[in-house]
Design a protein around this motif. Sequence first.
Motif, mmCIF file in Angstrom:
data_model
loop_
_atom_site.group_PDB
_atom_site.id
_atom_site.type_symbol
_atom_site.label_atom_id
_atom_site.label_comp_id
_atom_site.label_asym_id
_atom_site.label_seq_id
_atom_site.Cartn_x
_atom_site.Cartn_y
_atom_site.Cartn_z
ATOM 1 N N PRO A 1 0.827 -1.205 0.000
ATOM 2 C CA PRO A 1 0.000 0.000 0.000
ATOM 3 C C PRO A 1 0.867 1.264 0.000
ATOM 4 C CG PRO A 1 -0.027 -1.054 2.159
ATOM 5 C CD PRO A 1 0.659 -1.992 1.231
ATOM 6 N N TYR A 2 0.521 2.214 -0.844
ATOM 7 C CA TYR A 2 1.335 3.419 -0.952
ATOM 8 C C TYR A 2 0.456 4.587 -1.386
ATOM 9 C CZ TYR A 2 5.020 6.671 -2.260
ATOM 10 O OH TYR A 2 5.816 7.773 -2.349
ATOM 11 N N TYR A 3 0.503 5.683 -0.620
ATOM 12 C CA TYR A 3 -0.264 6.885 -0.936
ATOM 13 C C TYR A 3 0.702 7.928 -1.468
ATOM 14 C CZ TYR A 3 -3.416 10.875 -0.286
ATOM 15 O OH TYR A 3 -4.202 11.986 -0.478
ATOM 16 N N GLU A 4 0.520 8.322 -2.724
ATOM 17 C CA GLU A 4 1.456 9.265 -3.345
ATOM 18 C C GLU A 4 0.953 10.694 -3.232
ATOM 19 O OE1 GLU A 4 2.414 10.252 -7.842
ATOM 20 O OE2 GLU A 4 3.394 8.381 -7.225
ATOM 21 N N CYS A 5 1.775 11.547 -2.629
ATOM 22 C CA CYS A 5 1.471 12.976 -2.584
ATOM 23 C C CYS A 5 2.583 13.767 -3.270
ATOM 24 C CB CYS A 5 1.297 13.433 -1.138
ATOM 25 S SG CYS A 5 0.151 14.823 -0.946
ATOM 26 N N ASP A 6 3.681 13.096 -3.589
ATOM 27 C CA ASP A 6 4.814 13.737 -4.261
ATOM 28 C C ASP A 6 5.467 12.675 -5.144
ATOM 29 O OD1 ASP A 6 7.167 14.917 -5.072
ATOM 30 O OD2 ASP A 6 7.776 15.581 -3.073
ATOM 31 N N ASP A 7 5.367 12.859 -6.460
ATOM 32 C CA ASP A 7 5.880 11.828 -7.358
ATOM 33 C C ASP A 7 7.407 11.781 -7.426
ATOM 34 O OD1 ASP A 7 6.419 14.083 -8.851
ATOM 35 O OD2 ASP A 7 5.002 13.617 -10.463
ATOM 36 N N ARG A 8 8.081 12.692 -6.696
ATOM 37 C CA ARG A 8 9.540 12.644 -6.641
ATOM 38 C C ARG A 8 10.048 11.653 -5.597
ATOM 39 N NH1 ARG A 8 10.591 18.759 -5.336
ATOM 40 N NH2 ARG A 8 8.831 18.207 -3.984
ATOM 41 N N VAL A 9 9.190 11.221 -4.702
ATOM 42 C CA VAL A 9 9.607 10.328 -3.617
ATOM 43 C C VAL A 9 9.994 8.966 -4.181
ATOM 44 C CG1 VAL A 9 8.857 9.111 -1.544
ATOM 45 C CG2 VAL A 9 8.214 11.510 -1.885
ATOM 46 N N ARG A 10 11.163 8.493 -3.777
ATOM 47 C CA ARG A 10 11.643 7.187 -4.222
ATOM 48 C C ARG A 10 11.786 6.191 -3.075
ATOM 49 N NH1 ARG A 10 14.345 6.688 -8.934
ATOM 50 N NH2 ARG A 10 14.106 4.471 -8.465
ATOM 51 N N SER A 11 11.914 6.665 -1.847
ATOM 52 C CA SER A 11 12.021 5.746 -0.713
ATOM 53 C C SER A 11 11.339 6.364 0.496
ATOM 54 C CB SER A 11 13.482 5.407 -0.401
ATOM 55 O OG SER A 11 14.235 6.567 -0.141
ATOM 56 N N GLU A 12 10.912 5.494 1.418
ATOM 57 C CA GLU A 12 10.125 5.959 2.560
ATOM 58 C C GLU A 12 10.364 5.047 3.759
ATOM 59 O OE1 GLU A 12 5.466 7.025 3.693
ATOM 60 O OE2 GLU A 12 5.922 5.902 1.874
ATOM 61 N N PHE A 13 10.363 5.659 4.932
ATOM 62 C CA PHE A 13 10.388 4.888 6.173
ATOM 63 C C PHE A 13 9.313 5.434 7.091
ATOM 64 C CE2 PHE A 13 12.231 4.300 10.573
ATOM 65 C CZ PHE A 13 11.829 2.978 10.667
ATOM 66 N N CYS A 14 8.416 4.567 7.509
ATOM 67 C CA CYS A 14 7.313 4.949 8.388
ATOM 68 C C CYS A 14 7.371 4.078 9.638
ATOM 69 C CB CYS A 14 5.988 4.754 7.658
ATOM 70 S SG CYS A 14 4.559 5.362 8.569
ATOM 71 N N CYS A 15 7.459 4.728 10.797
ATOM 72 C CA CYS A 15 7.662 3.998 12.060
ATOM 73 C C CYS A 15 6.582 4.384 13.070
ATOM 74 C CB CYS A 15 9.041 4.323 12.622
ATOM 75 S SG CYS A 15 9.516 3.330 14.070
ATOM 76 N N PRO A 16 6.004 3.412 13.761
ATOM 77 C CA PRO A 16 4.981 3.736 14.752
ATOM 78 C C PRO A 16 5.582 4.294 16.040
ATOM 79 C CG PRO A 16 5.405 1.392 14.772
ATOM 80 C CD PRO A 16 6.217 1.957 13.639
ATOM 81 N N VAL A 17 4.807 5.122 16.701
ATOM 82 C CA VAL A 17 5.102 5.529 18.074
ATOM 83 C C VAL A 17 4.256 4.610 18.945
ATOM 84 C CG1 VAL A 17 5.073 7.400 19.756
ATOM 85 C CG2 VAL A 17 5.545 7.891 17.346
ATOM 86 N N LEU A 18 4.904 3.627 19.522
ATOM 87 C CA LEU A 18 4.223 2.517 20.180
ATOM 88 C C LEU A 18 4.353 2.653 21.695
ATOM 89 C CD1 LEU A 18 2.739 -0.098 19.273
ATOM 90 C CD2 LEU A 18 4.935 -1.274 19.477
ATOM 91 N N ALA A 19 3.227 2.959 22.353
ATOM 92 C CA ALA A 19 3.192 3.076 23.816
ATOM 93 C C ALA A 19 2.508 1.832 24.370
ATOM 94 C CB ALA A 19 2.454 4.343 24.234
ATOM 95 N N GLY A 20 3.299 0.889 24.865
ATOM 96 C CA GLY A 20 2.738 -0.398 25.245
ATOM 97 C C GLY A 20 2.254 -1.105 23.997
#
Length: 237
Positions: free
Chosen positions: A173-192
């Motif tokens: 799954p990928y939501y594009e808002c900028d077609d220049r983006v080539r790589s992405e890292f998405c990390c959760p803020v996990l509290a417990g």
Amino acid sequence: MNHESYLRAVGLPEFADHADAAERGAALVARPPHATVDAETVEDRYVYPVPERGEDGACGVGLADDPYNLAPICGLEYDPERLRDHPNTARLVALDETVRRLAEETNPDWLGVYRRATASDGEAVLVKEAYVGDHSRAEFPLTEAFAERSNNATVGLTGEAVLVDDVADYDGPYYECDDRVRSEFCCPVLAGDDVVGIVDAEAHEPEFFDGERVATVAGACAALADSDLLTPPRVEA
């Protein structure tokens, strides 16, 4: 939770040997200021432009006529003068400083922090509370349907990080808002066991997020989870 345990908890055990980078990331999380801010700072922290959205919800080319205002989703009335010394404003100032420090340390083209919140329709969303880079969508619905097209929503629902080395070769799954983006890292803020937010970072070159950058962002997420920066104070403006 120590940094190695956090990396494992968010599905990144292969980066657990980058403990020094994770510690650097944790040290970047700012504290809310005690000083009253000026009205211009209030506007900068609460109000930001967002792209137009098409019928399918995708980002358009231009900016929407109305900017996004964070006050309502924080349970506040937007009154710049009264918000100058409000603890929620101090929280947003600290989040902005954290994002800027983290972006300077890791040098992506875009980086933002989103908080899990309840939208005006009662649905759970991820709302963007601080960012550096181009304008982008303010809210991501936290639904299974939207997660089929969005890394952010997927991470917000599962609590597991997503690393995309090359968007061109990625079939998730990928939501594009900028077609220049080539790589992405998405990390959760996990509290417990709870995902209270995410940090999303994007770059215009493939394979940008190496072990040091991944661990640095994850370390910041772990420290954010231990802070109150993703919890709006229950104080009326």
